[in-house]
Write an enzyme that holds these catalytic residues in place. Structure first.
Site, PDB file in Angstrom:
ATOM      1  N   ASP A 177       0.818  -1.228   0.000  1.00 51.79           N
ATOM      2  CA  ASP A 177       0.000   0.000   0.000  1.00 51.79           C
ATOM      3  C   ASP A 177       0.845   1.269   0.000  1.00 51.79           C
ATOM      4  OD1 ASP A 177       0.699  -0.327   2.719  1.00 51.79           O
ATOM      5  OD2 ASP A 177      -1.311   0.115   3.491  1.00 51.79           O
ATOM      6  N   SER A 216      -6.277  -4.668  13.239  1.00 54.31           N
ATOM      7  CA  SER A 216      -6.510  -3.227  13.083  1.00 54.31           C
ATOM      8  C   SER A 216      -7.483  -2.665  14.108  1.00 54.31           C
ATOM      9  CB  SER A 216      -6.992  -2.889  11.669  1.00 54.31           C
ATOM     10  OG  SER A 216      -5.947  -3.046  10.770  1.00 54.31           O
ATOM     11  N   ASP A 276      -5.456  -0.185   6.212  1.00 54.55           N
ATOM     12  CA  ASP A 276      -6.262  -0.563   7.374  1.00 54.55           C
ATOM     13  C   ASP A 276      -7.465   0.358   7.535  1.00 54.55           C
ATOM     14  OD1 ASP A 276      -4.132  -2.239   7.638  1.00 54.55           O
ATOM     15  OD2 ASP A 276      -3.296  -1.264   9.412  1.00 54.55           O
TER      16      ASP A 276
END
Ligand code: GLA
Length: 335
Positions: free
Chosen positions: A23, A108, A150
């Site tokens: 990411d 998360s 997340d």
């Protein structure tokens, strides 16, 4: 919503099926919001955000003009302060935080708290704006240069779907998870170690590789990494390039029911994270090997940042009893 009216916000946790450490360089990820979540309930008003939690010995008390979230105490108040510093609500909030998420296990829990709190405080932007402000809150609170996966997975979840996210332009493509596939998350028993400093080091390595090769997200052939002189950077880049290809493969194979291809990509992802990106541990490797050798397991790999924490396993129904059985769930919302 008028002063004194009760507000309840929910933020789900997430698990990432594949696309690990991609990411930050604008690559591809395939997470889903899960049915374990954090709920914040209370009333707006006053000039502080005051939250209590049955899981925490001390409340989080944060002034609306908080300057440095990273030094807030107790520890969990840093995440509250991070969100307050990003959202800058015009009024405070007094309420309670409850969660069905295991805290600090790699599902998360911090992103779930952040997105729920931003909504509770009145944040009104789009799903991607919600993810952006809470990603910045997490970075400010933790000092870790985390990517957007997340918070975006928690903000944008869809029932029954994994989310193919292009972390460069933040487009989201829902990917159906077949009914005859179970998603299990199993804790390795190893707390995540060095996750912050090693995470920052890995992100810097990927940036160094990109300075020579250009954006890794645009490269299809993992062999391109061979042009790098530095042996470590070569392996880091090879992981990112090959992992982006594996996300594409799973996003196509999963809804088509080609579970052999899904399993192959999950196993290859773990091997790449272990050997090329070097974020696994012997404990995670042993767990992944045991699961991958179990009849009915389609594929298992470490999930999240690594250095301990959890493994995700896709299985035929009823294969495993250990860990958490999770289902793709709706994203953060006000009730
Ligand atoms: C952590 C970060 C995410 C992502 C993963 C690794 O969970 O918060 O942004 O980078 O690690 O894929």
């Amino acid at each position: 919503m008028s002063d004194g009216e009760r507000v309840t916000a929910v933020g789900p946790g997430r698990v990432n099926l594949i696309g690990e450490h991609t990411d930050s360089s604008g690559g591809l990820v395939l997470p889903l919001a899960i049915d374990l979540a954090t709920t914040i309930s209370g009333t707006r008003g006053g000039d502080e955000v005051v939250l209590v939690s049955p899981d925490e010995a001390h409340p989080a008390v944060v002034a609306l003009d908080v300057a440095d979230p990273a030094i807030a105490t107790p520890g969990w108040a840093r995440y509250v302060a991070g969100v307050v510093a990003q959202v800058r609500p015009s009024e405070g909030f007094v309420g309670e935080v409850t969660t069905t998420l295991p805290i600090g296990a790699g599902l998360s829990s911090s992103a779930a708290l952040e997105v729920a709190l931003a909504l509770a405080l009145g944040f009104e932007g789009s799903v991607t704006e919600l993810a952006r402000v809470t990603q910045l809150a997490e970075q400010q609170a933790s000092g870790v240069p985390c990517g957007i996966m997340d918070q975006l997975a928690s903000a944008a979840g869809i029932a029954g779907r994994a989310l193919l996210i292009d972390c460069h332009d933040l487009t989201i493509t829902p990917i159906a998870v077949p009914d005859d596939v179970e998603i299990r998350v199993i804790h390795s028993g190893q707390a995540r170690q060095l996750a912050g400093s090693a995470y920052a080091e890995r992100t810097a390595s990927v940036a160094a590789a990109e300075a020579e090769l250009g954006p890794l997200r645009l490269i299809e052939d993992p062999g391109t990494a061979d042009a790098l002189d530095d042996e470590v950077l070569r392996r880091r880049a090879r992981h990112v390039i090959s992992e982006n290809a594996r996300v594409r493969a799973v996003a196509a194979a999963l809804p088509a029911g080609d579970l052999a291809a899904v399993g192959e990509a999950l196993v290859a992802s773990h091997t790449s994270l272990r050997d090329d990106f070097e974020v696994s541990t012997p404990v995670l490797d042993a767990l992944v090997d045991r699961l991958n050798a179990t009849e009915g397991v389609i594929g298992a790999r470490l999930t999240g940042a690594g250095f301990g924490g959890c493994v995700v396993a896709l299985t035929r129904p009823g294969t495993l009893q250990e860990g958490w059985l999770v289902t793709p769930s709706p994203g953060a919302r006000l009730l």
